[in-house]
Scaffold this motif. Structure first.
Motif, PDB file in Angstrom:
ATOM      1  N   ALA A 124       0.854  -1.187   0.000  1.00  0.00           N
ATOM      2  CA  ALA A 124       0.000   0.000   0.000  1.00  0.00           C
ATOM      3  C   ALA A 124       0.895   1.244   0.000  1.00  0.00           C
ATOM      4  O   ALA A 124       2.048   1.183   0.416  1.00  0.00           O
ATOM      5  N   PRO A 125       0.411   2.373  -0.500  1.00  0.00           N
ATOM      6  CA  PRO A 125      -0.974   2.615  -0.903  1.00  0.00           C
ATOM      7  C   PRO A 125      -1.331   2.151  -2.297  1.00  0.00           C
ATOM      8  O   PRO A 125      -2.511   2.046  -2.623  1.00  0.00           O
ATOM      9  N   GLY A 126      -0.338   1.815  -3.136  1.00  0.00           N
ATOM     10  CA  GLY A 126      -0.665   1.393  -4.493  1.00  0.00           C
ATOM     11  C   GLY A 126      -1.126  -0.035  -4.591  1.00  0.00           C
ATOM     12  O   GLY A 126      -1.839  -0.396  -5.538  1.00  0.00           O
ATOM     13  N   GLY A 127      -0.759  -0.882  -3.650  1.00  0.00           N
ATOM     14  CA  GLY A 127      -1.106  -2.298  -3.695  1.00  0.00           C
ATOM     15  C   GLY A 127      -1.993  -2.706  -2.543  1.00  0.00           C
ATOM     16  O   GLY A 127      -2.363  -1.891  -1.684  1.00  0.00           O
ATOM     17  N   PRO A 128      -2.338  -3.983  -2.473  1.00  0.00           N
ATOM     18  CA  PRO A 128      -3.293  -4.433  -1.458  1.00  0.00           C
ATOM     19  C   PRO A 128      -2.708  -4.627  -0.062  1.00  0.00           C
ATOM     20  O   PRO A 128      -3.459  -4.648   0.914  1.00  0.00           O
ATOM     21  N   VAL A 129      -1.383  -4.807   0.067  1.00  0.00           N
ATOM     22  CA  VAL A 129      -0.809  -5.165   1.371  1.00  0.00           C
ATOM     23  C   VAL A 129      -0.789  -3.941   2.274  1.00  0.00           C
ATOM     24  O   VAL A 129      -0.030  -2.987   2.047  1.00  0.00           O
ATOM     25  N   ARG A 130      -1.624  -3.964   3.317  1.00  0.00           N
ATOM     26  CA  ARG A 130      -1.766  -2.823   4.227  1.00  0.00           C
ATOM     27  C   ARG A 130      -1.026  -3.022   5.546  1.00  0.00           C
ATOM     28  O   ARG A 130      -0.570  -2.062   6.154  1.00  0.00           O
ATOM     29  N   THR A 131      -0.955  -4.257   6.011  1.00  0.00           N
ATOM     30  CA  THR A 131      -0.315  -4.548   7.293  1.00  0.00           C
ATOM     31  C   THR A 131       0.511  -5.813   7.163  1.00  0.00           C
ATOM     32  O   THR A 131       0.064  -6.801   6.573  1.00  0.00           O
ATOM     33  N   VAL A 132       1.712  -5.778   7.719  1.00  0.00           N
ATOM     34  CA  VAL A 132       2.592  -6.943   7.774  1.00  0.00           C
ATOM     35  C   VAL A 132       2.919  -7.188   9.245  1.00  0.00           C
ATOM     36  O   VAL A 132       3.454  -6.307   9.931  1.00  0.00           O
ATOM     37  N   LEU A 133       2.577  -8.380   9.738  1.00  0.00           N
ATOM     38  CA  LEU A 133       2.778  -8.733  11.138  1.00  0.00           C
ATOM     39  C   LEU A 133       4.032  -9.588  11.282  1.00  0.00           C
ATOM     40  O   LEU A 133       4.226 -10.552  10.537  1.00  0.00           O
ATOM     41  N   LEU A 134       4.851  -9.221  12.242  1.00  0.00           N
ATOM     42  CA  LEU A 134       6.123  -9.901  12.483  1.00  0.00           C
ATOM     43  C   LEU A 134       6.116 -10.533  13.871  1.00  0.00           C
ATOM     44  O   LEU A 134       5.506 -10.008  14.797  1.00  0.00           O
ATOM     45  N   GLY A 135       6.857 -11.634  13.990  1.00  0.00           N
ATOM     46  CA  GLY A 135       6.975 -12.293  15.289  1.00  0.00           C
ATOM     47  C   GLY A 135       5.707 -13.024  15.647  1.00  0.00           C
ATOM     48  O   GLY A 135       4.664 -12.914  14.997  1.00  0.00           O
ATOM     49  N   ASP A 136       5.789 -13.798  16.690  1.00  0.00           N
ATOM     50  CA  ASP A 136       4.638 -14.519  17.216  1.00  0.00           C
ATOM     51  C   ASP A 136       5.048 -15.092  18.550  1.00  0.00           C
ATOM     52  O   ASP A 136       6.125 -15.662  18.673  1.00  0.00           O
ATOM     53  N   LEU A 137       4.170 -14.948  19.536  1.00  0.00           N
ATOM     54  CA  LEU A 137       4.491 -15.424  20.879  1.00  0.00           C
ATOM     55  C   LEU A 137       4.131 -16.882  21.095  1.00  0.00           C
ATOM     56  O   LEU A 137       4.143 -17.373  22.222  1.00  0.00           O
ATOM     57  N   TRP A 138       3.837 -17.611  20.021  1.00  0.00           N
ATOM     58  CA  TRP A 138       3.563 -19.044  20.144  1.00  0.00           C
ATOM     59  C   TRP A 138       4.683 -19.783  20.886  1.00  0.00           C
ATOM     60  O   TRP A 138       4.404 -20.666  21.692  1.00  0.00           O
ATOM     61  N   PRO A 139       5.953 -19.489  20.603  1.00  0.00           N
ATOM     62  CA  PRO A 139       7.002 -20.248  21.311  1.00  0.00           C
ATOM     63  C   PRO A 139       6.971 -20.088  22.823  1.00  0.00           C
ATOM     64  O   PRO A 139       7.584 -20.867  23.537  1.00  0.00           O
ATOM     65  N   PHE A 140       6.245 -19.069  23.340  1.00  0.00           N
ATOM     66  CA  PHE A 140       6.135 -18.906  24.784  1.00  0.00           C
ATOM     67  C   PHE A 140       4.984 -19.727  25.364  1.00  0.00           C
ATOM     68  O   PHE A 140       4.726 -19.659  26.563  1.00  0.00           O
TER      69      PHE A 140
END
Length: 630
Positions: free
Chosen positions: A145-161
């Motif tokens: 974005a703003p020209g393309g569809p990708v608005r949010t990119v999420l990094l990391g994850d607390l699954w390993p905890f």
């Protein structure tokens, strides 16, 4: 953002366009999907266009459908994948794993196959995970974005905890121990003596005040290490996007936003909401919380809404993994209303389109609607037609959650019931502090928690719209009243909040003890702090609020107005905590503006009628048209 999940890697390329069209018909404006490392990396090369790994085609179809996209890059993405989405050459590599004091790898016990929990301190894991993020970012760059569809990119994850916390189960990887020694050497002398006296491997078994302080110091160190790894991942993504307009964790509206997520663990998440909120503007709540954990969901949603600049529900379960109990049809809808009433400014429903290892969703794998889909369609279309998601709550009171006291509680619970106890309790929606001595006014005791519970109960009895705020968050407190649990040893972040509130002439209630020392360094506290309140009663809170709060017409009814940036009212959340039904006429008595309200499910339609059910939530928006006679 009104999003639903569609796992592109679980569908044929030619089946993606009709699935996107079906989701759009339900009122969705954004599609969410994890991008699993294990799907695209076979151990020899990374491929994003092979059959079954068609990320590029998925983003192209999302753009054609006029939908935005939220991508969860991990490296751990969950999604009921073997290894939680980590490729096998990472998931079984002992050199990358977090280690216990005995040198054994930490294990994440999730079906269908357990894996080693990766160490975010491991230099090798950091290098390999950053290389993965850079590879995805390069492919995603044309679609930003703003020209393309990708608005949010999420990094990391607390699954390993999962099932543990960094205080009760510290990481003893050699790189983690080296980083701890560097942090100890860099700390001021008094802080070094108080918070770094015990090596990480010895902290869970250390008793007494010194052991609790060491646990708090270890918690700080572990959380900051996790955040430093997130920042390294964000740097890898930004470097790959440098040719385009680079996104940042605090990017402008319209551009792609980098963000992260927090599990629904009540007030005891393994990493603080405030610390994540200082690192990223966009922080999502992974709200996989069935009815039995509704209290944890309420606390998690309110804490995130009060501690992040752009909070949203990044995972709201519609259905459940096949190895968990099925949810009642009303549970996900109530969870969605709870998150919206708390002030979360967006939602991702999972699953939007069904898949293997999952029961339920909006649509099944053949794109047939599940029986609950029509309920969500009305609410999702209402969100799209109204300005609800542009509104923010203006609470009359803020209830502070001192993160260092949370860390002390996790350390004390690990000592009391074993290393995994506190992490497991928080993961399943129980409050570890409830097992501690309520008369113990040390950072590892239960007195601060008893005070916080009493304050919250009094606020709820009065119907005061309130926020939960992590004391380490970046959000300024603007509420007329601040309630803060304090002990003789008080965290610096809590003291700063008290001083800021007093400086602007706002009311402050604190207790059960008067702060005498700064917790980490033992320094004297600022002069002029208010006298402590042993028990924050409803009468004392009402007196402190004065005219800042108009009591509702029924007990235990909370009425929260939502305002947009211009100050206009865009919504009203009614939360009934009493065991009795409250008629809507009574619930709206005394609400001056606007003159009429309609259901969020059908904004601008007939005036809202009926009642607010016991323990229920009603969401209303301004404006209603009079029903015409036939």
């Amino acid at each position: 953002m009104i999003a639903a999940s569609l796992h592109y890697f679980r569908r044929r390329t030619d089946s993606v366009p009709p699935a996107l069209a079906a989701l759009r018909g339900l009122g969705v404006d954004t599609v969410e999907s994890p991008v699993p490392w294990s799907v695209h990396d076979d151990g020899h090369r990374v491929n994003f266009e092979a059959d079954g790994a068609h990320l590029v085609a998925f983003l192209e179809e999302a753009a054609k459908a006029g939908l935005g996209a939220v991508l969860r890059l991990g490296p751990v993405v969950g999604a009921d994948l073997t290894g939680l989405g980590l490729p096998r050459h990472v998931a079984v590599d002992r050199e990358l794993a977090a280690l216990g004091p005995d040198g054994a790898p930490r294990v994440v016990p999730v079906p269908p196959r357990w894996l080693f929990a990766p160490s975010c301190f491991s230099r090798s894991y950091r290098a390999r995970s950053c290389a993965w993020i850079a590879a995805v970012a390069e492919v995603v760059r044309p679609f930003l974005a703003p020209g393309g569809p990708v608005r949010t990119v999420l990094l990391g994850d607390l699954w390993p905890f999962a099932g543990r916390d960094p205080v009760g189960s510290p990481d003893c990887h050699p790189d983690a121990l080296a980083a701890w020694e560097e942090a100890r050497d860099a700390a001021p002398r008094m802080e070094r003596e108080r918070m770094f006296r015990t090596p990480p491997g010895d902290v869970p078994g250390s008793s007494g005040p010194d052991g609790i302080l060491a646990g708090i110091g270890l918690g700080r160190f572990a959380e900051r290490g996790y955040v430093a790894w997130l920042q390294a991942l964000a740097g890898s993504a930004s470097a790959a996007w440098s040719a385009a307009k680079p996104p940042t964790p605090h990017g402008p509206d319209g551009a792609v936003a980098l963000g992260t997520t927090l599990p629904a663990a009540g007030l005891f998440p393994p990493v603080g909401a405030g610390l994540l909120g200082r690192t990223f503007d966009s922080v999502g709540l992974d709200a996989l919380a069935p009815a039995a954990r509704s209290g944890a969901l309420v606390h998690s949603a309110r804490l995130l809404a009060g501690s992040a600049r752009r909070p949203f529900a990044s995972f709201l379960a519609v259905g459940a993994p096949i190895w968990l109990p099925h949810l009642a049809l009303s549970d996900p809808l109530h969870g969605l209303r709870t998150c919206l009433a708390a002030g979360l400014g967006g939602v991702v429903l999972s699953m939007g389109v069904g898949r293997d290892r999952w029961s339920g969703g909006l649509l099944d794998e053949s794109l047939r609607e599940h029986e609950s889909a029509h309920r969500f369609r009305r609410l999702l279309h209402g969100l799209g037609r109204s300005s609800w998601l542009q509104g923010r709550r203006r609470p009359a009171a803020a209830l502070l959650v001192p993160r260092d006291y949370v860390r002390g509680t996790l350390a004390a619970a690990a000592l009391l019931a074993g290393a995994p106890a506190a992490g497991l309790a928080a993961a399943f929606g129980f409050d570890p502090a409830s097992a501690l001595d309520p008369a113990d006014e040390s950072p590892g005791g239960g007195a601060w928690w008893r005070w916080l519970e009493s304050a919250e109960a009094a606020l709820q009895e009065l119907g005061v719209p309130y926020a939960l705020v992590d004391d380490e968050c970046p959000v300024a407190i603007e509420a007329p009243l601040l309630l803060a649990p304090t002990l003789a040893d008080a965290p610096r972040a809590t003291l700063d909040r008290l001083c800021a509130q007093l400086a602007r002439g706002a009311a402050v209630l604190c207790g059960p003890a008067s702060p005498r020392r700064e917790l980490a360094a033992g320094d004297d506290v600022p002069a002029g702090l208010p006298a402590p309140v042993a028990a924050p009663s409803a009468a004392r809170i009402a007196d402190a609020l004065g005219g800042a709060h108009v009591p509702p017409p029924a007990p235990r009814l909370e009425r929260s107005l939502l305002h947009d940036d211009a100050g206009a009212v865009v919504g009203l959340a009614l939360v009934n905590r009493s065991p009795r039904e409250i008629s809507l006429g009574v619930a709206l008595d005394g609400v001056e503006l606007p003159a009429s309200w309609s259901e969020l499910d059908e904004p601008g339609s007939a005036p809202a009628t009926g009642s607010v059910p016991p323990k229920g939530v009603r969401l209303l928006v301004p404006g209603a048209r009079r029903k015409e006679a036939p």
